[in-house]
Scaffold this motif. Structure first.
Motif, PDB file in Angstrom:
ATOM      1  N   GLU A 172      31.006  32.145  23.919  1.00 27.09           N
ATOM      2  CA  GLU A 172      32.439  31.850  23.994  1.00 27.09           C
ATOM      3  C   GLU A 172      33.244  33.112  23.651  1.00 27.09           C
ATOM      4  OE1 GLU A 172      33.971  28.295  24.101  1.00 27.09           O
ATOM      5  OE2 GLU A 172      35.507  29.722  24.726  1.00 27.09           O
ATOM      6  N   GLN A 173      33.432  33.989  24.620  1.00 25.68           N
ATOM      7  CA  GLN A 173      34.247  35.184  24.391  1.00 25.68           C
ATOM      8  C   GLN A 173      35.179  35.385  25.565  1.00 25.68           C
ATOM      9  OE1 GLN A 173      32.349  38.792  23.086  1.00 25.68           O
ATOM     10  NE2 GLN A 173      30.824  37.620  21.935  1.00 25.68           N
ATOM     11  N   TRP A 174      36.185  36.201  25.354  1.00 28.72           N
ATOM     12  CA  TRP A 174      37.270  36.319  26.329  1.00 28.72           C
ATOM     13  C   TRP A 174      36.851  36.993  27.627  1.00 28.72           C
ATOM     14  CZ3 TRP A 174      41.422  33.959  27.399  1.00 28.72           C
ATOM     15  CH2 TRP A 174      42.435  34.559  28.140  1.00 28.72           C
ATOM     16  N   ASP A 175      36.271  38.183  27.542  1.00 29.36           N
ATOM     17  CA  ASP A 175      36.005  38.948  28.765  1.00 29.36           C
ATOM     18  C   ASP A 175      34.709  39.753  28.674  1.00 29.36           C
ATOM     19  OD1 ASP A 175      36.753  40.795  26.928  1.00 29.36           O
ATOM     20  OD2 ASP A 175      38.369  41.693  28.103  1.00 29.36           O
ATOM     21  N   LEU A 176      33.722  39.172  28.028  1.00 28.73           N
ATOM     22  CA  LEU A 176      32.451  39.858  27.812  1.00 28.73           C
ATOM     23  C   LEU A 176      31.826  40.321  29.142  1.00 28.73           C
ATOM     24  CD1 LEU A 176      30.507  40.535  25.483  1.00 28.73           C
ATOM     25  CD2 LEU A 176      29.293  38.416  26.018  1.00 28.73           C
ATOM     26  N   LEU A 177      31.727  39.387  30.089  1.00 34.55           N
ATOM     27  CA  LEU A 177      31.083  39.711  31.364  1.00 34.55           C
ATOM     28  C   LEU A 177      31.925  40.711  32.159  1.00 34.55           C
ATOM     29  CD1 LEU A 177      28.778  39.066  33.419  1.00 34.55           C
ATOM     30  CD2 LEU A 177      30.389  37.486  34.478  1.00 34.55           C
ATOM     31  N   THR A 178      33.224  40.461  32.211  1.00 35.24           N
ATOM     32  CA  THR A 178      34.110  41.340  32.974  1.00 35.24           C
ATOM     33  C   THR A 178      33.965  42.783  32.480  1.00 35.24           C
ATOM     34  OG1 THR A 178      35.655  39.519  33.301  1.00 35.24           O
ATOM     35  CG2 THR A 178      36.513  41.727  33.642  1.00 35.24           C
ATOM     36  N   GLN A 179      33.994  42.973  31.172  1.00 33.85           N
ATOM     37  CA  GLN A 179      33.862  44.318  30.616  1.00 33.85           C
ATOM     38  C   GLN A 179      32.504  44.933  30.975  1.00 33.85           C
ATOM     39  OE1 GLN A 179      36.079  46.202  29.396  1.00 33.85           O
ATOM     40  NE2 GLN A 179      37.707  44.682  29.211  1.00 33.85           N
ATOM     41  N   TYR A 180      31.465  44.113  30.899  1.00 40.86           N
ATOM     42  CA  TYR A 180      30.120  44.594  31.220  1.00 40.86           C
ATOM     43  C   TYR A 180      30.044  45.069  32.679  1.00 40.86           C
ATOM     44  CZ  TYR A 180      25.123  44.438  32.257  1.00 40.86           C
ATOM     45  OH  TYR A 180      23.850  44.745  32.682  1.00 40.86           O
ATOM     46  N   LEU A 182      32.479  45.932  34.643  1.00 38.99           N
ATOM     47  CA  LEU A 182      33.318  47.118  34.868  1.00 38.99           C
ATOM     48  C   LEU A 182      32.545  48.375  34.466  1.00 38.99           C
ATOM     49  CD1 LEU A 182      36.809  45.893  33.586  1.00 38.99           C
ATOM     50  CD2 LEU A 182      36.246  46.597  35.926  1.00 38.99           C
ATOM     51  N   LYS A 183      31.834  48.280  33.347  1.00 34.51           N
ATOM     52  CA  LYS A 183      31.035  49.435  32.893  1.00 34.51           C
ATOM     53  C   LYS A 183      29.928  49.758  33.888  1.00 34.51           C
ATOM     54  CE  LYS A 183      31.806  49.240  27.958  1.00 34.51           C
ATOM     55  NZ  LYS A 183      31.835  47.830  27.486  1.00 34.51           N
ATOM     56  N   LYS A 184      29.449  48.725  34.575  1.00 35.55           N
ATOM     57  CA  LYS A 184      28.411  48.945  35.588  1.00 35.55           C
ATOM     58  C   LYS A 184      28.976  49.593  36.851  1.00 35.55           C
ATOM     59  CE  LYS A 184      24.491  47.600  34.042  1.00 35.55           C
ATOM     60  NZ  LYS A 184      23.177  48.190  34.351  1.00 35.55           N
ATOM     61  N   GLY A 185      30.306  49.751  36.894  1.00 42.17           N
ATOM     62  CA  GLY A 185      30.911  50.465  38.016  1.00 42.17           C
ATOM     63  C   GLY A 185      31.505  49.584  39.097  1.00 42.17           C
ATOM     64  N   PHE A 186      31.551  48.260  38.877  1.00 45.69           N
ATOM     65  CA  PHE A 186      32.173  47.400  39.890  1.00 45.69           C
ATOM     66  C   PHE A 186      33.696  47.445  39.749  1.00 45.69           C
ATOM     67  CE2 PHE A 186      27.942  45.449  39.339  1.00 45.69           C
ATOM     68  CZ  PHE A 186      27.505  45.531  40.652  1.00 45.69           C
ATOM     69  N   ALA A 187      34.383  47.245  40.863  1.00 45.44           N
ATOM     70  CA  ALA A 187      35.847  47.322  40.844  1.00 45.44           C
ATOM     71  C   ALA A 187      36.436  45.977  40.410  1.00 45.44           C
ATOM     72  CB  ALA A 187      36.355  47.684  42.233  1.00 45.44           C
ATOM     73  N   ILE A 188      37.545  46.039  39.691  1.00 49.49           N
ATOM     74  CA  ILE A 188      38.152  44.820  39.154  1.00 49.49           C
ATOM     75  C   ILE A 188      38.533  43.843  40.273  1.00 49.49           C
ATOM     76  CG2 ILE A 188      40.530  45.744  39.001  1.00 49.49           C
ATOM     77  CD1 ILE A 188      38.843  43.450  36.382  1.00 49.49           C
ATOM     78  N   ASP A 189      38.997  44.377  41.409  1.00 43.39           N
ATOM     79  CA  ASP A 189      39.379  43.490  42.518  1.00 43.39           C
ATOM     80  C   ASP A 189      38.173  42.694  43.038  1.00 43.39           C
ATOM     81  OD1 ASP A 189      41.920  44.332  42.336  1.00 43.39           O
ATOM     82  OD2 ASP A 189      41.832  45.729  44.035  1.00 43.39           O
ATOM     83  N   ASP A 190      37.022  43.375  43.077  1.00 41.06           N
ATOM     84  CA  ASP A 190      35.813  42.685  43.537  1.00 41.06           C
ATOM     85  C   ASP A 190      35.360  41.636  42.529  1.00 41.06           C
ATOM     86  OD1 ASP A 190      35.651  43.995  45.938  1.00 41.06           O
ATOM     87  OD2 ASP A 190      34.349  45.589  45.192  1.00 41.06           O
ATOM     88  N   LEU A 191      35.550  41.928  41.236  1.00 42.00           N
ATOM     89  CA  LEU A 191      35.174  40.943  40.216  1.00 42.00           C
ATOM     90  C   LEU A 191      36.025  39.684  40.360  1.00 42.00           C
ATOM     91  CD1 LEU A 191      34.603  43.104  36.994  1.00 42.00           C
ATOM     92  CD2 LEU A 191      32.977  42.405  38.727  1.00 42.00           C
ATOM     93  N   VAL A 192      37.311  39.884  40.644  1.00 48.44           N
ATOM     94  CA  VAL A 192      38.192  38.730  40.851  1.00 48.44           C
ATOM     95  C   VAL A 192      37.768  37.987  42.128  1.00 48.44           C
ATOM     96  CG1 VAL A 192      40.573  37.995  41.296  1.00 48.44           C
ATOM     97  CG2 VAL A 192      40.110  39.784  39.586  1.00 48.44           C
ATOM     98  N   ALA A 193      37.458  38.761  43.173  1.00 49.98           N
ATOM     99  CA  ALA A 193      37.055  38.141  44.441  1.00 49.98           C
ATOM    100  C   ALA A 193      35.731  37.370  44.311  1.00 49.98           C
ATOM    101  CB  ALA A 193      36.930  39.202  45.537  1.00 49.98           C
ATOM    102  N   SER A 194      34.902  37.751  43.342  1.00 51.95           N
ATOM    103  CA  SER A 194      33.620  37.064  43.159  1.00 51.95           C
ATOM    104  C   SER A 194      33.787  35.730  42.435  1.00 51.95           C
ATOM    105  CB  SER A 194      32.659  37.937  42.347  1.00 51.95           C
ATOM    106  OG  SER A 194      33.005  37.886  40.966  1.00 51.95           O
ATOM    107  N   GLY A 195      34.986  35.512  41.878  1.00 50.86           N
ATOM    108  CA  GLY A 195      35.239  34.274  41.148  1.00 50.86           C
ATOM    109  C   GLY A 195      34.789  34.339  39.693  1.00 50.86           C
ATOM    110  N   LEU A 196      34.127  35.409  39.299  1.00 56.11           N
ATOM    111  CA  LEU A 196      33.640  35.500  37.916  1.00 56.11           C
ATOM    112  C   LEU A 196      34.758  35.883  36.954  1.00 56.11           C
ATOM    113  CD1 LEU A 196      30.232  37.269  38.614  1.00 56.11           C
ATOM    114  CD2 LEU A 196      30.532  35.012  37.560  1.00 56.11           C
ATOM    115  N   THR A 197      35.727  36.651  37.460  1.00 56.06           N
ATOM    116  CA  THR A 197      36.842  37.102  36.631  1.00 56.06           C
ATOM    117  C   THR A 197      38.117  36.429  37.122  1.00 56.06           C
ATOM    118  OG1 THR A 197      35.773  39.229  36.251  1.00 56.06           O
ATOM    119  CG2 THR A 197      38.153  39.138  35.918  1.00 56.06           C
TER     120      THR A 197
END
Ligand SMILES: [Zn+2]
Length: 613
Positions: A172-180, A182-197
Motif C-alpha cells: 500500500e504505497q503511493w507510487d512505488l511501481l511508477t517510480q521503479y 521510471l528508473k527503468k527508463g520507461f516514459a511517463i506517458d507510456d506508463l499512463v497508457a499502460s493503465g498502471l499509472t
C-alpha cells in the motif's frame, strides 16, 4: 536543415529491415503458419481451407507455399505471412514482425530493434512484463509481503503455482511501481497508457508529481495474451478497507488489453486444449489457477466479462468443443446464455458442467473439498440443448396448450442458432415429439422466431422477448427484403425505384434504408460489406445479421427467382403499410366522431381515402 547522416541512417535501417523481413519469410512456411489457424487440404500445388475472415461452408481460402502468399476468393483478403498475422491476431506490423522473428529464430539487428521499440503496443507489453516481474519479486523476496504470502497459502496455492502464474504483490504505497518503472527508463506517458499509472489533472510531467499507482496493497495476477505477452493485471485487495476501491481492480482498456478479446489462461492451456480437443471454461481466474494446479490444464476463463464473439473466434482456433461451468443462479444463467448463443451460432459443441448441490460454489471451492467431484463433473458435462430442454420442461405440463407455447418459445430461439441443418432438425423433431405438435407447425413458428433476428438471443433473454413484441410483421417483411437485397445486391435499383419510400422510411430499419439510398444514388450500386454496421440502436451488427439471414433464407435462389421473390415482397410490404396506416387513421376517425369534431373528421376521412404506399 536535416543532416545528411540522418537520411543515410534511415536508408540503412530500411534496407536492413527488408533483408530481415525476407529472411523471416524464407524461414517460415506460409502453409505451416496458417495451418496453425486453419485446417488446410492439398489443392494441386496450393492448399485450401475455410476462410478464417468470413463465414463460408465451401473453401475459397487458398495458400500458395510457392508464392509465400494467401488469398481468399470469397472476401478478397490476401497477402503474406505478415499481413496474415496482423489480420488474425489484430497486431500492427511491428508487433507481427517481432512475433514472427522470434518464431523464425531471426535475430533482429539493433537499428531494427529500435524501430520495433518505436511501437507503442510493444512498449506497453514491455512495461507490463517488467511490472509483473516487479510484483512477483516483491512477493517472494520482500519480508513485508508475508501477509500476502500467508493469504495465498491459506487459499491452497502452492509455491510452484505462484512461480508458474507469476503471482505477485504490491504494498500500500503511493507510487512505488511508477517510480521503479521510471528508473527503468520507461516514459511517463507510456506508463499512463499502460493503465498502471494514473495521472491527476494537475500532474506535472517534469517532476512526476501527481502520478500514482493504480494498484496499491494488492495481490497481483498477470493477464497474458495467447502468445504469452503480459497485457494487463487483476489486483485483489489484501486488506479490505472502506477506501480500498473494490475487491478486484483490473487494468482498464488499453492499446494491448481489451477484456472482450483476452482469454485468461489460454497461453498456458492452448497446448492441452489442442491435445485433448476440449476447452474447459470457468468463470474466475482463481478457478483457472486452481484447476491447472490440480492437473487439469485445458482450463481458461473470460476476464470478468460474458463471452464475446471475439472470445469465441479465438477459442475456436484451438478446439470447437467447450465444456462450461457458470453460476447456476438465475442471473448467472442469463449472463451465460448470451455467450452460449454466440458459441452455438459459431458452430461450437457446448456442454454444461453441473456441480452437485453441496460440492462448493465454484470449481476452486469444489477442488478443495473433493477434486474427484470436479473432474467427474467435467467428464459428465451435459449437452447444452439437452440441458435447455430439461430446463424448459421443468414444472410444465406438455399437454397444456399454454405450456406448449411457453416451452417452444423458450427453445426455438436456441434451436434456430445451430448452424448445421441436420442437427437443427434433430432438436426440432425431438421438440415436436415431446410436445406432440407437428414439426411443420414448429417450423412455421421458427420462421417467426428467425424473423426477430439472431441478435435477439444475444441480448438478455428478457430483453429479447421485449424485442419480439415491438417488431411488427411489417418489420419482419422489411428485414426479409433487406436480406434478399444483401444476398443479391444487383437488385437494389429495383427496391429504390419501387415506390417504397413511405414504408421503408419509418420503422426499425429506416436508418439502414437511408444509407442504402445514399450509397445507391452516389455509386448506382451497393456493397453490403461496406455499409456501416451500427445504424440500428441495440443491434451493433445489423448488416451482418441481415446478410446472414439472406444467405440462409435464399441459399438456393438464383437471380431470376430472387427477382420474382422481390416483386412479391414489394407488393406485400406496400399492402401491409397501407393497411397499418389506415388502421391508425381509423382509430383517430373514431375518436373524432366521438368528440363530434367535424372539421377534423373530414380531414381524416380525406387522408384515409388518399393513403397509398
Ligand atoms: Zn474470406
Amino acid at each position: 536543415m536535416i543532416p545528411l547522416a540522418f537520411f543515410v541512417f534511415i536508408i540503412y535501417s530500411i534496407s536492413n529491415m527488408s533483408d530481415e523481413v525476407q529472411q523471416i519469410k524464407d524461414k517460415i512456411d506460409v502453409a505451416d503458419l496458417i495451418g496453425e489457424y486453419v485446417q488446410l487440404k492439398p489443392a494441386g500445388v496450393n492448399k485450401k481451407g475455410l476462410c478464417p475472415f468470413h463465414h463460408e461452408k465451401t473453401p475459397s481460402f487458398m495458400v500458395s507455399p510457392e508464392r509465400k502468399s494467401w488469398h481468399c476468393f470469397g472476401c478478397a483478403k490476401g497477402g503474406d505471412i505478415f499481413t496474415f498475422i496482423e489480420e488474425i491476431e489484430g497486431m500492427e506490423f511491428k508487433e507481427a514482425l517481432k512475433y514472427l522473428a522470434n518464431k523464425a529464430g531471426v535475430v533482429l539487428t539493433n537499428s531494427f530493434k529500435q524501430e520495433i521499440g518505436g511501437s507503442q503496443r510493444n512498449r506497453l507489453k514491455d512495461i507490463n512484463t517488467e511490472a509483473a516481474r516487479f510484483f512477483y519479486n516483491f512477493l517472494i523476496k520482500i519480508p513485508s509481503a508475508k501477509l500476502a504470502m500467508d493469504y495465498l497459502i491459506k487459499r491452497g496455492i502452492k509455491s510452484e503455482t505462484i512461480d508458474e502464474w507469476q503471482i505477485g504483490f504490491i504494498p500500500e504505497q503511493w507510487d512505488l511501481l511508477t517510480q521503479y518503472l521510471l528508473k527503468k527508463g520507461f516514459a511517463i506517458d507510456d506508463l499512463v497508457a499502460s493503465g498502471l499509472t494514473i495521472k491527476r489533472d494537475n500532474a506535472d510531467p517534469k517532476t512526476y508529481r501527481g502520478f500514482y499507482d493504480r494498484f496499491r496493497g494488492r495481490i497481483m495476477f498477470p493477464i497474458w495474451d495467447a502468445h504469452g505477452d503480459v497485457v494487463g493485471f487483476t489486483g485483489r485487495v489484501l486488506v479490505e478497507k472502506e477506501n480500498s476501491g473494490g475487491k478486484y481492480v483490473n487494468t482498464p482498456q488499453t492499446a494491448v488489453y481489451d477484456k472482450s478479446r483476452v482469454i485468461f489462461g489460454l497461453n498456458k492451456a492452448k497446448q492441452e486444449i489442442r491435445s485433448k480437443n476440449l476447452i474447459v471454461m470457468v468463470e474466475g481466474q482463481m478457478d483457472v489457477i486452481a484447476c491447472h494446479q490440480a492437473g487439469m490444464r485445458n482450463v481458461v476463463a473470460s476476464s470478468g466479462t460474458a463471452l464475446t464473439e471475439e472470445h469465441v473466434k479465438l477459442l475456436k482456433r484451438y478446439s470447437i468443443n467447450i465444456n462450461m461451468a457458470f453460476d447456476m443462479d438465475e442471473a448467472g444463467q442469463n449472463a451465460a446464455r448470451r455467450g452460449i448463443a454466440i458459441a452455438l451460432r459459431e458452430g461450437m459443441n457446448i456442454k454444461v458442467i453441473c456441480l452437485p448441490e453441496d460440492a462448493g460454489k465454484d470449481p476452486d471451492e469444489c477442488l478443495k473439498k473433493n477434486p474427484h467431484v470436479w473432474f467427474d463433473a467435467v467428464e459428465k458435462a451435459q449437452d447444452i440443448m439437452e440441458w435447455y430442454f430439461a430446463k424448459a420442461f421443468t414444472n410444465k405440463d406438455p399437454a397444456n396448450h399454454h405450456h406448449k407455447q411457453t416451452i417452444s418459445n423458450e427453445l426455438l430461439p436456441d434451436i434456430v442458432l445451430i448452424p448445421y441443418a441436420v442437427e437443427r432438425d434433430h432438436w426440432l423433431r425431438l421438440l415436436s415429439e415431446k410436445l406432440n405438435v407437428d414439426v411443420a407447425v414448429l417450423r412455421e413458428d421458427m420462421t417467426r422466431v428467425k424473423g426477430k433476428g439472431e441478435g435477439g438471443r444475444w441480448k438478455d433473454v428478457k430483453e429479447a422477448s421485449a424485442t419480439v413484441l415491438v417488431k411488427t410483421s411489417l418489420d419482419m417483411r422489411i428485414e426479409r427484403l433487406f436480406g434478399l437485397v444483401f444476398k443479391f445486391p444487383e437488385l437494389v435499383g429495383k427496391v429504390i425505384g419501387a415506390g417504397l419510400d413511405n414504408a421503408l422510411s419509418v420503422g426499425l430499419l429506416a436508418p439502414l434504408y437511408e444509407q442504402i439510398k445514399i450509397e445507391y444514388n452516389t455509386n448506382k450500386q451497393i456493397e453490403p460489406t461496406k455499409l456501416p454496421q451500427g445504424l440500428i440502436v441495440g443491434t451493433e451488427n445489423i448488416v451482418d445479421l441481415l446478410s446472414m439471414q439472406g444467405d440462409w433464407e435464399f441459399a438456393d435462389f438464383h437471380l431470376k427467382e430472387a427477382g420474382e421473390e422481390l416483386d412479391k415482397l414489394i407488393l406485400i410490404i406496400k399492402d401491409e403499410w397501407v393497411k397499418n396506416k389506415r388502421k391508425g387513421l381509423q382509430i383517430e376517425i373514431e375518436r373524432a366522431e366521438k368528440a363530434g369534431d367535424k372539421i377534423d373528421l373530414e380531414q381524416l376521412l380525406d387522408k384515409y381515402n388518399k393513403v397509398h404506399a
